[in-house]
Design a protein around this motif. Structure first.
Motif, PDB file in Angstrom:
ATOM      1  N   THR A 185       1.929   7.784   7.024  1.00 42.64           N
ATOM      2  CA  THR A 185       0.891   8.627   6.447  1.00 42.64           C
ATOM      3  C   THR A 185       0.699   8.417   4.943  1.00 42.64           C
ATOM      4  N   ALA A 186       1.143   7.290   4.404  1.00 42.28           N
ATOM      5  CA  ALA A 186       0.916   6.986   2.987  1.00 42.28           C
ATOM      6  C   ALA A 186      -0.505   6.458   2.825  1.00 42.28           C
ATOM      7  N   ALA A 187      -1.406   7.307   2.342  1.00 44.28           N
ATOM      8  CA  ALA A 187      -2.823   6.955   2.298  1.00 44.28           C
ATOM      9  C   ALA A 187      -3.113   5.810   1.340  1.00 44.28           C
ATOM     10  N   ASP A 188      -2.421   5.765   0.195  1.00 43.52           N
ATOM     11  CA  ASP A 188      -2.695   4.700  -0.764  1.00 43.52           C
ATOM     12  C   ASP A 188      -2.206   3.344  -0.260  1.00 43.52           C
ATOM     13  N   ILE A 189      -1.075   3.332   0.459  1.00 39.07           N
ATOM     14  CA  ILE A 189      -0.610   2.075   1.046  1.00 39.07           C
ATOM     15  C   ILE A 189      -1.572   1.630   2.142  1.00 39.07           C
ATOM     16  N   ALA A 190      -2.052   2.577   2.928  1.00 41.69           N
ATOM     17  CA  ALA A 190      -3.007   2.254   3.989  1.00 41.69           C
ATOM     18  C   ALA A 190      -4.296   1.674   3.415  1.00 41.69           C
ATOM     19  N   LEU A 191      -4.732   2.195   2.273  1.00 45.84           N
ATOM     20  CA  LEU A 191      -5.957   1.698   1.645  1.00 45.84           C
ATOM     21  C   LEU A 191      -5.748   0.346   0.978  1.00 45.84           C
ATOM     22  N   PHE A 192      -4.700   0.250   0.152  1.00 50.66           N
ATOM     23  CA  PHE A 192      -4.554  -0.911  -0.730  1.00 50.66           C
ATOM     24  C   PHE A 192      -3.517  -1.916  -0.265  1.00 50.66           C
ATOM     25  N   GLY A 193      -2.793  -1.601   0.820  1.00 53.39           N
ATOM     26  CA  GLY A 193      -1.870  -2.563   1.396  1.00 53.39           C
ATOM     27  C   GLY A 193      -0.581  -2.708   0.618  1.00 53.39           C
ATOM     28  N   ARG A 194       0.324  -3.521   1.144  1.00 55.02           N
ATOM     29  CA  ARG A 194       1.555  -3.859   0.441  1.00 55.02           C
ATOM     30  C   ARG A 194       2.084  -5.173   0.978  1.00 55.02           C
ATOM     31  N   MET A 195       2.893  -5.842   0.132  1.00 50.57           N
ATOM     32  CA  MET A 195       3.535  -7.084   0.539  1.00 50.57           C
ATOM     33  C   MET A 195       5.019  -6.978   0.239  1.00 50.57           C
ATOM     34  N   LEU A 196       5.837  -7.212   1.256  1.00 48.21           N
ATOM     35  CA  LEU A 196       7.283  -7.256   1.100  1.00 48.21           C
ATOM     36  C   LEU A 196       7.716  -8.676   1.446  1.00 48.21           C
ATOM     37  N   ALA A 197       8.022  -9.451   0.421  1.00 47.30           N
ATOM     38  CA  ALA A 197       8.290 -10.877   0.619  1.00 47.30           C
ATOM     39  C   ALA A 197       9.450 -11.116   1.579  1.00 47.30           C
ATOM     40  N   ASP A 198      10.487 -10.252   1.517  1.00 46.18           N
ATOM     41  CA  ASP A 198      11.661 -10.448   2.362  1.00 46.18           C
ATOM     42  C   ASP A 198      11.517  -9.807   3.737  1.00 46.18           C
ATOM     43  N   LYS A 199      10.504  -8.961   3.933  1.00 47.68           N
ATOM     44  CA  LYS A 199      10.301  -8.277   5.218  1.00 47.68           C
ATOM     45  C   LYS A 199       8.825  -8.342   5.602  1.00 47.68           C
ATOM     46  N   PRO A 200       8.298  -9.540   5.834  1.00 50.10           N
ATOM     47  CA  PRO A 200       6.855  -9.690   6.074  1.00 50.10           C
ATOM     48  C   PRO A 200       6.352  -8.925   7.294  1.00 50.10           C
ATOM     49  N   ALA A 201       7.237  -8.600   8.229  1.00 52.46           N
ATOM     50  CA  ALA A 201       6.807  -7.851   9.416  1.00 52.46           C
ATOM     51  C   ALA A 201       6.309  -6.462   9.044  1.00 52.46           C
ATOM     52  N   PHE A 202       6.706  -5.993   7.856  1.00 48.48           N
ATOM     53  CA  PHE A 202       6.322  -4.654   7.431  1.00 48.48           C
ATOM     54  C   PHE A 202       5.277  -4.674   6.316  1.00 48.48           C
ATOM     55  N   ASN A 203       4.662  -5.844   6.111  1.00 45.72           N
ATOM     56  CA  ASN A 203       3.522  -5.893   5.206  1.00 45.72           C
ATOM     57  C   ASN A 203       2.400  -5.024   5.768  1.00 45.72           C
ATOM     58  N   ARG A 204       1.556  -4.524   4.918  1.00 44.29           N
ATOM     59  CA  ARG A 204       0.431  -3.694   5.352  1.00 44.29           C
ATOM     60  C   ARG A 204      -0.859  -4.325   4.840  1.00 44.29           C
ATOM     61  N   GLU A 205      -1.748  -4.696   5.738  1.00 39.38           N
ATOM     62  CA  GLU A 205      -3.026  -5.257   5.322  1.00 39.38           C
ATOM     63  C   GLU A 205      -3.894  -4.165   4.730  1.00 39.38           C
ATOM     64  N   ALA A 206      -4.464  -4.432   3.561  1.00 38.84           N
ATOM     65  CA  ALA A 206      -5.276  -3.424   2.881  1.00 38.84           C
ATOM     66  C   ALA A 206      -6.547  -3.136   3.665  1.00 38.84           C
ATOM     67  N   ALA A 207      -6.843  -1.855   3.846  1.00 38.10           N
ATOM     68  CA  ALA A 207      -8.091  -1.465   4.502  1.00 38.10           C
ATOM     69  C   ALA A 207      -9.257  -1.474   3.523  1.00 38.10           C
ATOM     70  N   ALA A 208      -8.954  -1.385   2.221  1.00 38.10           N
ATOM     71  CA  ALA A 208     -10.005  -1.371   1.197  1.00 38.10           C
ATOM     72  C   ALA A 208      -9.955  -2.654   0.382  1.00 38.10           C
ATOM     73  N   GLN A 209     -11.074  -3.309   0.267  1.00 31.68           N
ATOM     74  CA  GLN A 209     -11.215  -4.482  -0.600  1.00 31.68           C
ATOM     75  C   GLN A 209     -12.035  -4.070  -1.816  1.00 31.68           C
ATOM     76  N   VAL A 210     -11.529  -4.372  -3.005  1.00 33.71           N
ATOM     77  CA  VAL A 210     -12.181  -3.963  -4.254  1.00 33.71           C
ATOM     78  C   VAL A 210     -12.424  -5.192  -5.120  1.00 33.71           C
ATOM     79  N   ALA A 211     -13.664  -5.387  -5.522  1.00 33.80           N
ATOM     80  CA  ALA A 211     -14.024  -6.535  -6.353  1.00 33.80           C
ATOM     81  C   ALA A 211     -13.784  -6.227  -7.827  1.00 33.80           C
TER      82      ALA A 211
END
Length: 370
Positions: A171-197
């Protein structure tokens, strides 16, 4: 098919330096052969995510981007009476799930910034207390040379499995919007739902320099008339085009799916749209107070592939009323694109200061698409 919300904003900012480059001058970009002011997407997202609008609307549903979760665990355990050696071993065992650990003077800190959700944070502290209480054996690989706990003589080493704290959705809304990358745990990366130019000015600009001085209040009139400090800073002004696209279906999935996720997604989108229209990056604001508001917003909802309207400004806008000319150019380009490729939006809503609509109308429209 996937549902998208696209938001286009035109915002005038007076002289300012909200987003600086490595020399301290406003960021720029060469577009269509003309120099433009630029606000990076990173600066925009940071300003929106840390705004009062976000913190109030999404209280309890915001993540933390930090290297220091392990240090917080270390301090908490020591305050609860755990020895420094044991607390450090536990902190490293837990923090190591979010990134590679330091082996220097900050052994409880990870080497990268990690986006950690409220649920993951709570689980981390709960697990740390269980390790510290001896309810669970520490994974040996996590202790490391800097965090090895005391072991009773003759005690048998137990190789304990690592208990995973990371979540694929929550339920982390900002992670859900903007995504995250965990280099050592790529299975838990989150693809960003919001793309910002990156936001750019719709017109040609030049960066000016402000030469300024500071006077020593305690200097006597009988002394030299020189300043106590001399400095120089760059600044610029203009109408910025900002564009974002939100994958509504992905946002709901990132939040775990279901009715609760849908409600939270609607709240997150509303907060994002409001923040984008009213919040600026914080750079040099004490010197320039460039707190702009969007003069024009176009919100589009539909299932077609998103497309930016930045091409409207490939040729720099000119004329006396830059905002009015920019609005006209954007609307003309949108009509031309839709004529060539077919309509992108199933529904639209417009706000124009001094004309139709309001920010409240845009927010209601944005929520309706969830």
């Amino acid at each position: 098919m996937t549902q998208f919300l696209q938001v286009h904003l035109l915002t005038f900012f007076p002289p300012s330096n909200m987003n600086r480059d490595d020399t301290g001058r406003p960021k720029t970009a060469m577009v269509g052969g003309a120099m433009r002011l630029r606000l990076s997407s990173q600066a925009l997202k940071r300003a929106w995510r840390t705004s009062t609008i976000f913190s109030e609307a999404l209280k309890g549903y915001m993540g933390e981007r930090t290297q220091r979760l392990g240090e917080e665990i270390l301090k908490t355990l020591q305050a609860e009476g755990v020895s420094e050696v044991q607390a450090l071993a536990v902190a490293r065992a837990v923090a190591g799930q979010f990134g590679k650990l330091n082996e220097d003077e900050t052994p409880a800190r990870i080497q990268q910034l990690a986006f950690i959700s409220p649920g993951e944070r709570k689980a981390a502290f709960d697990l740390a207390r269980r390790y510290a209480a001896g309810e669970l054996p520490l994974p040996e690989k996590a202790k490391g040379k800097r965090g090895k706990a005391n072991k009773t003589e003759g005690e048998e080493e137990v190789e304990a499995p690592e208990i995973l704290l990371l979540r694929e959705s929550d339920t982390a809304a900002d992670i859900a919007l903007f995504g995250r990358m965990l280099a050592d745990k790529p299975a838990f990366n989150r693809e960003a739902a919001a793309q910002v130019a990156h936001a750019i000015t719709t017109h040609r600009i030049s960066v000016d320099d402000d030469y300024y001085t500071a006077v020593d209040d305690l200097k006597r009139p009988s002394e030299d008339a020189g300043a106590g400090f001399i400095g120089e800073t760059g600044f610029g002004s203009g109408v910025f085009y900002t564009y974002m696209s939100i994958n509504i279906d992905l946002l709901i999935r990132n939040l775990g799916g279901g009715d609760q996720a849908r409600d939270l997604a609607a709240t997150a989108i509303a907060a994002l749209v409001e923040a984008a229209a009213t919040t600026a990056p914080s750079g040099k604001q004490n010197s320039f107070a460039a707190h702009g508001r969007a003069g024009y917003i176009l919100a589009e909802r539909g299932k077609a592939q998103p497309r930016t309207l930045a091409g409207a400004f490939a040729k720099p806008v000119e004329g006396g009323d830059i905002m009015d000319a920019s609005i006209g150019r954007l609307e003309e380009f949108r009509e031309a694109i839709d004529k060539a490729y077919g309509p992108t939006a199933d529904a639209t809503k417009v706000m124009r200061v001094g004309g139709e609509g309001s920010l409240a109308d845009i927010i209601v429209f944005a929520r309706e698409g969830v």
